[in-house]
Design a protein around this motif. Structure first.
Motif, PDB file in Angstrom:
ATOM      1  N   VAL A   1       8.673 -16.204  11.801  1.00  0.00           N
ATOM      2  CA  VAL A   1       8.576 -14.432  12.732  1.00  0.00           C
ATOM      3  C   VAL A   1       7.608 -13.489  11.873  1.00  0.00           C
ATOM      4  CG1 VAL A   1       9.595 -13.140  12.909  1.00  0.00           C
ATOM      5  CG2 VAL A   1       8.683 -12.935  14.397  1.00  0.00           C
ATOM      6  N   ALA A   2       7.904 -13.612  10.614  1.00  0.00           N
ATOM      7  CA  ALA A   2       7.167 -12.481  10.182  1.00  0.00           C
ATOM      8  C   ALA A   2       6.229 -12.929   8.562  1.00  0.00           C
ATOM      9  CB  ALA A   2       8.157 -11.787   8.730  1.00  0.00           C
ATOM     10  N   ASP A   3       6.018 -14.704   8.687  1.00  0.00           N
ATOM     11  CA  ASP A   3       5.196 -15.043   7.863  1.00  0.00           C
ATOM     12  C   ASP A   3       4.120 -15.209   8.274  1.00  0.00           C
ATOM     13  OD1 ASP A   3       4.843 -16.125   5.260  1.00  0.00           O
ATOM     14  OD2 ASP A   3       5.779 -18.383   5.537  1.00  0.00           O
ATOM     15  N   GLY A   4       3.382 -15.468   6.955  1.00  0.00           N
ATOM     16  CA  GLY A   4       1.789 -15.867   6.962  1.00  0.00           C
ATOM     17  C   GLY A   4       1.251 -16.491   6.566  1.00  0.00           C
ATOM     18  N   PRO A   5       0.173 -17.420   7.072  1.00  0.00           N
ATOM     19  CA  PRO A   5      -0.701 -17.647   5.736  1.00  0.00           C
ATOM     20  C   PRO A   5      -1.803 -17.170   4.570  1.00  0.00           C
ATOM     21  CG  PRO A   5      -1.631 -18.055   7.566  1.00  0.00           C
ATOM     22  CD  PRO A   5      -0.295 -17.458   7.884  1.00  0.00           C
ATOM     23  N   GLY A   6      -2.179 -15.615   5.035  1.00  0.00           N
ATOM     24  CA  GLY A   6      -2.760 -14.953   4.087  1.00  0.00           C
ATOM     25  C   GLY A   6      -1.727 -13.580   3.343  1.00  0.00           C
ATOM     26  N   THR A   7      -1.737 -12.504   3.919  1.00  0.00           N
ATOM     27  CA  THR A   7      -1.434 -11.261   3.304  1.00  0.00           C
ATOM     28  C   THR A   7      -0.100 -10.895   3.743  1.00  0.00           C
ATOM     29  OG1 THR A   7      -3.413 -10.650   2.203  1.00  0.00           O
ATOM     30  CG2 THR A   7      -2.127  -9.270   2.285  1.00  0.00           C
TER      31      THR A   7
ATOM     32  N   PRO B   1       0.904  -1.058  -0.065  1.00  0.00           N
ATOM     33  CA  PRO B   1       0.209  -0.060   0.073  1.00  0.00           C
ATOM     34  C   PRO B   1       0.730   1.804   0.159  1.00  0.00           C
ATOM     35  CG  PRO B   1      -0.180  -1.146   2.214  1.00  0.00           C
ATOM     36  CD  PRO B   1       0.641  -2.070   1.412  1.00  0.00           C
ATOM     37  N   ARG B   2       0.038   2.209  -1.146  1.00  0.00           N
ATOM     38  CA  ARG B   2       1.646   3.746  -0.664  1.00  0.00           C
ATOM     39  C   ARG B   2       0.525   4.497   0.930  1.00  0.00           C
ATOM     40  NH1 ARG B   2       2.208   4.293  -7.470  1.00  0.00           N
ATOM     41  NH2 ARG B   2       3.489   2.527  -7.927  1.00  0.00           N
ATOM     42  N   THR B   3      -0.886   4.262   1.140  1.00  0.00           N
ATOM     43  CA  THR B   3      -0.822   5.467   2.181  1.00  0.00           C
ATOM     44  C   THR B   3      -1.331   4.044   2.962  1.00  0.00           C
ATOM     45  OG1 THR B   3      -3.640   5.740   1.412  1.00  0.00           O
ATOM     46  CG2 THR B   3      -1.436   6.566   0.474  1.00  0.00           C
ATOM     47  N   VAL B   4      -1.450   5.218   4.419  1.00  0.00           N
ATOM     48  CA  VAL B   4      -2.346   4.402   5.843  1.00  0.00           C
ATOM     49  C   VAL B   4      -3.162   4.115   5.021  1.00  0.00           C
ATOM     50  CG1 VAL B   4      -2.288   4.857   8.102  1.00  0.00           C
ATOM     51  CG2 VAL B   4       0.133   6.145   7.516  1.00  0.00           C
ATOM     52  N   GLU B   5      -4.200   5.010   4.849  1.00  0.00           N
ATOM     53  CA  GLU B   5      -5.775   4.780   4.166  1.00  0.00           C
ATOM     54  C   GLU B   5      -5.558   3.753   3.653  1.00  0.00           C
ATOM     55  OE1 GLU B   5      -4.106   7.582   3.919  1.00  0.00           O
ATOM     56  OE2 GLU B   5      -4.672   8.304   5.912  1.00  0.00           O
ATOM     57  N   ALA B   6      -4.604   3.629   2.685  1.00  0.00           N
ATOM     58  CA  ALA B   6      -5.055   2.310   1.454  1.00  0.00           C
ATOM     59  C   ALA B   6      -4.603   0.943   2.604  1.00  0.00           C
ATOM     60  CB  ALA B   6      -4.273   1.989   0.856  1.00  0.00           C
ATOM     61  N   LEU B   7      -3.642   0.998   3.140  1.00  0.00           N
ATOM     62  CA  LEU B   7      -3.143   0.084   4.890  1.00  0.00           C
ATOM     63  C   LEU B   7      -4.292  -0.244   5.547  1.00  0.00           C
ATOM     64  CD1 LEU B   7      -1.169  -2.021   6.081  1.00  0.00           C
ATOM     65  CD2 LEU B   7      -0.767  -0.093   7.045  1.00  0.00           C
ATOM     66  N   ARG B   8      -5.162   0.444   5.727  1.00  0.00           N
ATOM     67  CA  ARG B   8      -6.021   0.137   7.125  1.00  0.00           C
ATOM     68  C   ARG B   8      -7.430  -0.495   6.382  1.00  0.00           C
ATOM     69  NH1 ARG B   8      -7.306   5.820   9.660  1.00  0.00           N
ATOM     70  NH2 ARG B   8      -9.582   4.564  10.870  1.00  0.00           N
ATOM     71  N   ALA B   9      -7.874  -0.012   5.230  1.00  0.00           N
ATOM     72  CA  ALA B   9      -8.733  -0.394   4.061  1.00  0.00           C
ATOM     73  C   ALA B   9      -8.252  -2.072   4.142  1.00  0.00           C
ATOM     74  CB  ALA B   9      -9.084   0.451   2.350  1.00  0.00           C
ATOM     75  N   LEU B  10      -7.069  -2.619   3.887  1.00  0.00           N
ATOM     76  CA  LEU B  10      -6.566  -3.714   3.774  1.00  0.00           C
ATOM     77  C   LEU B  10      -6.939  -4.083   4.228  1.00  0.00           C
ATOM     78  CD1 LEU B  10      -3.491  -4.201   1.516  1.00  0.00           C
ATOM     79  CD2 LEU B  10      -3.977  -5.786   3.610  1.00  0.00           C
ATOM     80  N   VAL B  11      -6.274  -4.360   5.367  1.00  0.00           N
ATOM     81  CA  VAL B  11      -6.258  -4.667   6.629  1.00  0.00           C
ATOM     82  C   VAL B  11      -7.820  -5.288   7.194  1.00  0.00           C
ATOM     83  CG1 VAL B  11      -5.631  -4.786   9.507  1.00  0.00           C
ATOM     84  CG2 VAL B  11      -3.780  -4.076   7.551  1.00  0.00           C
ATOM     85  N   ALA B  12      -8.239  -3.827   7.062  1.00  0.00           N
ATOM     86  CA  ALA B  12     -10.068  -4.840   7.368  1.00  0.00           C
ATOM     87  C   ALA B  12     -10.321  -5.734   6.519  1.00  0.00           C
ATOM     88  CB  ALA B  12     -11.035  -3.054   7.066  1.00  0.00           C
ATOM     89  N   GLU B  13     -10.180  -5.744   5.494  1.00  0.00           N
ATOM     90  CA  GLU B  13     -10.858  -5.894   4.341  1.00  0.00           C
ATOM     91  C   GLU B  13      -9.934  -8.264   4.969  1.00  0.00           C
ATOM     92  OE1 GLU B  13      -9.974  -4.960   1.003  1.00  0.00           O
ATOM     93  OE2 GLU B  13     -11.310  -3.215   0.811  1.00  0.00           O
ATOM     94  N   ARG B  14      -8.857  -8.418   4.845  1.00  0.00           N
ATOM     95  CA  ARG B  14      -8.249  -9.534   5.047  1.00  0.00           C
ATOM     96  C   ARG B  14      -8.197 -10.039   6.172  1.00  0.00           C
ATOM     97  NH1 ARG B  14      -7.596  -6.825   0.648  1.00  0.00           N
ATOM     98  NH2 ARG B  14      -6.076  -7.666  -1.069  1.00  0.00           N
ATOM     99  N   SER B  15      -8.413 -11.599   5.902  1.00  0.00           N
ATOM    100  CA  SER B  15      -8.734 -12.488   7.036  1.00  0.00           C
ATOM    101  C   SER B  15      -7.401 -12.785   7.612  1.00  0.00           C
ATOM    102  CB  SER B  15      -9.388 -13.845   6.359  1.00  0.00           C
ATOM    103  OG  SER B  15      -8.880 -14.291   6.279  1.00  0.00           O
ATOM    104  N   ARG B  16      -6.353 -12.006   7.377  1.00  0.00           N
ATOM    105  CA  ARG B  16      -5.315 -12.747   7.937  1.00  0.00           C
ATOM    106  C   ARG B  16      -3.952 -12.294   7.213  1.00  0.00           C
ATOM    107  NH1 ARG B  16      -7.401 -15.400  11.142  1.00  0.00           N
ATOM    108  NH2 ARG B  16      -7.357 -17.230  11.647  1.00  0.00           N
ATOM    109  N   VAL B  17      -3.324 -11.298   8.112  1.00  0.00           N
ATOM    110  CA  VAL B  17      -2.741 -10.538   7.565  1.00  0.00           C
ATOM    111  C   VAL B  17      -0.971 -10.208   9.171  1.00  0.00           C
ATOM    112  CG1 VAL B  17      -2.457  -7.707   7.448  1.00  0.00           C
ATOM    113  CG2 VAL B  17      -4.459  -8.589   6.615  1.00  0.00           C
ATOM    114  N   ARG B  18      -0.145 -10.202   7.754  1.00  0.00           N
ATOM    115  CA  ARG B  18       1.413  -9.857   8.466  1.00  0.00           C
ATOM    116  C   ARG B  18       2.428  -8.514   7.971  1.00  0.00           C
ATOM    117  NH1 ARG B  18       2.623 -11.531  13.401  1.00  0.00           N
ATOM    118  NH2 ARG B  18       4.324 -11.585  12.785  1.00  0.00           N
TER     119      ARG B  18
END
Length: 402
Positions: free
Chosen positions: A47-53, A19-36
């Motif tokens: 420690v940084a890996d995950g099964p989602g985004t 993401p290029r903005t904090v707003e875009a990051l917030r929207a992405l986190v809200a939409e995804r079920s798994r985020v790292r």
């Protein structure tokens, strides 16, 4: 396929978002079920890996701002870049790690540190955090808040950190002097005097022969060992162009506290890393046990670095509640060999109170007994991330291990 810097971890995430903005990051986190959150990829564990985004923050706005004795930095800022920014303004950090290439948020989330009897880990400079929550909200924490001590070294489990506020001080000069062929018995016999001899001190050993002592001091210091007659790398055969200036010549803090120059390859490259942080009262016994294991350790080893870290009050910091000696192994890139050896290393160190570094390779899953505030941290996770959006297999494994 995305992987970490060393190449020993291939990330299993479905996607890497930038993401290029904090707003875009917030929207992405809200939409995804798994985020790292993905930092500078210098962690050797999962420690940084995950099964989602996985979310890279490197394209977010990069503005650094100073207010009095504090600096506010974007999470993805590399320490070397921040150091140059501060130096241009007559300011400094109290400490740096051996690599200036690592990101601020990644380093503090894993309890990464430099060295110095009176210096805490990099996390202890944090005075404020801004992070995106599981719902996409924006949360700010400041030193003194009830949850602050549980939210700094948090392994990415409480949200995606977007900005970090750090305490700063006036710029200062440091000298770096290296001593070579230091007899092991003399070193261990006067260990704490050696570490007290400078502002930041590192000892390098292969567990079989003599040691090197790297002293970074504010004033001229002389130890009763043989000084190097020119610049040296801690690894035989590596280019000395990569290391920061030695020979006791005073220079800016950012050009002496890290071992490596920002524009050069850090360490040797093809490697694995492990680290265990022990209470100081157990250090001599730990060193004795490891020295006895040298026939097994040395063939797999590039070098070990010993460093001291002052106690802090951050719940998941390996230095929580006690001054520690860090025993850091830079291994050859031999995953089967190192994997087979680590249980024996931990059998020697864990009974002495050792805590593994979160961002390095370790074997044990029984970390809960090592941290007095572990249960409180799990309660904090459950409160801020009840659905486990920010969890990953490593955190789940550590949480459920018997």
């Amino acid at each position: 396929m995305e992987q970490n810097w060393a190449g020993n971890v291939a990330y299993q995430a479905r996607e890497v978002a930038r993401p290029r903005t904090v707003e875009a990051l917030r929207a992405l986190v809200a939409e995804r079920s798994r985020v790292r959150a993905l930092g500078s990829r210098h962690s050797f564990s999962q420690v940084a890996d995950g099964p989602g985004t996985l979310v890279s923050l490197e394209e977010l706005p990069d503005e650094i701002t100073v207010s009095g004795e504090q600096v506010s930095v974007p999470a993805a800022t590399r320490y070397g870049v921040l150091a140059e920014f501060l130096q241009e303004r007559g300011l400094a950090l109290a400490n740096m790690a051996s690599l200036p290439h690592i990101s601020v948020a990644g380093a503090i989330a894993t309890g990464t540190h430099g060295s110095g009897d009176t210096l805490g880990s990099l996390s202890t400079a944090v005075t404020g955090l801004e992070l995106v929550t599981a719902s996409g909200g924006l949360r700010r924490l400041w030193r003194g808040d009830p949850e602050f001590a549980g939210s700094v070294v948090a392994l990415g489990a409480l949200g995606v950190v977007t900005r970090v506020t750090l305490s700063v001080r006036p710029s200062y000069e440091v000298r770096q002097q290296v001593y070579v062929d230091v007899p092991w018995a003399e070193l261990v016999g006067d260990l704490w005097s050696v570490f007290a001899s400078g502002y930041s001190v590192s000892v390098f050993t292969d567990w079989a022969g003599p040691a090197q002592v790297w002293v970074k001091s504010l004033d001229a210091v002389t130890l009763p060992f043989e000084p190097a007659d020119g610049p040296v790398h801690m690894l035989a055969g590596e280019s000395v162009a990569a290391v920061t200036e030695q020979g006791g010549v005073p220079g800016p803090w950012l050009d002496r506290l890290p071992h490596f120059r920002l524009g050069h390859k850090p360490s040797a490259g093809a490697e694995l890393q492990s680290e265990y942080l022990l209470p100081r009262e157990s250090a001599t016994e730990a060193l004795t046990r490891l020295r006895a294991m040298s026939p097994r350790i040395t063939p797999l080893l590039q070098i070990t670095e010993l460093r001291t870290v002052a106690a802090d009050s951050l719940w998941l910091s390996p230095a929580y509640g006690r001054d520690v000696l860090g025993v850091h192994f830079t291994w050859k890139l031999d995953v089967p060999g190192v994997t087979a050896l680590l249980p024996a290393v931990e059998e020697a160190l864990l009974p002495l109170g050792a805590r593994p570094h979160w961002g390095k390779v370790f074997h044990t899953t029984r970390v809960a007994p090592l941290y007095p505030r572990w249960t409180h941290f799990q309660e904090l996770r459950a409160h801020h991330d009840p659905d486990g959006k920010f969890t990953n297999p490593l955190l789940d494994h550590l949480t459920t291990a018997p």
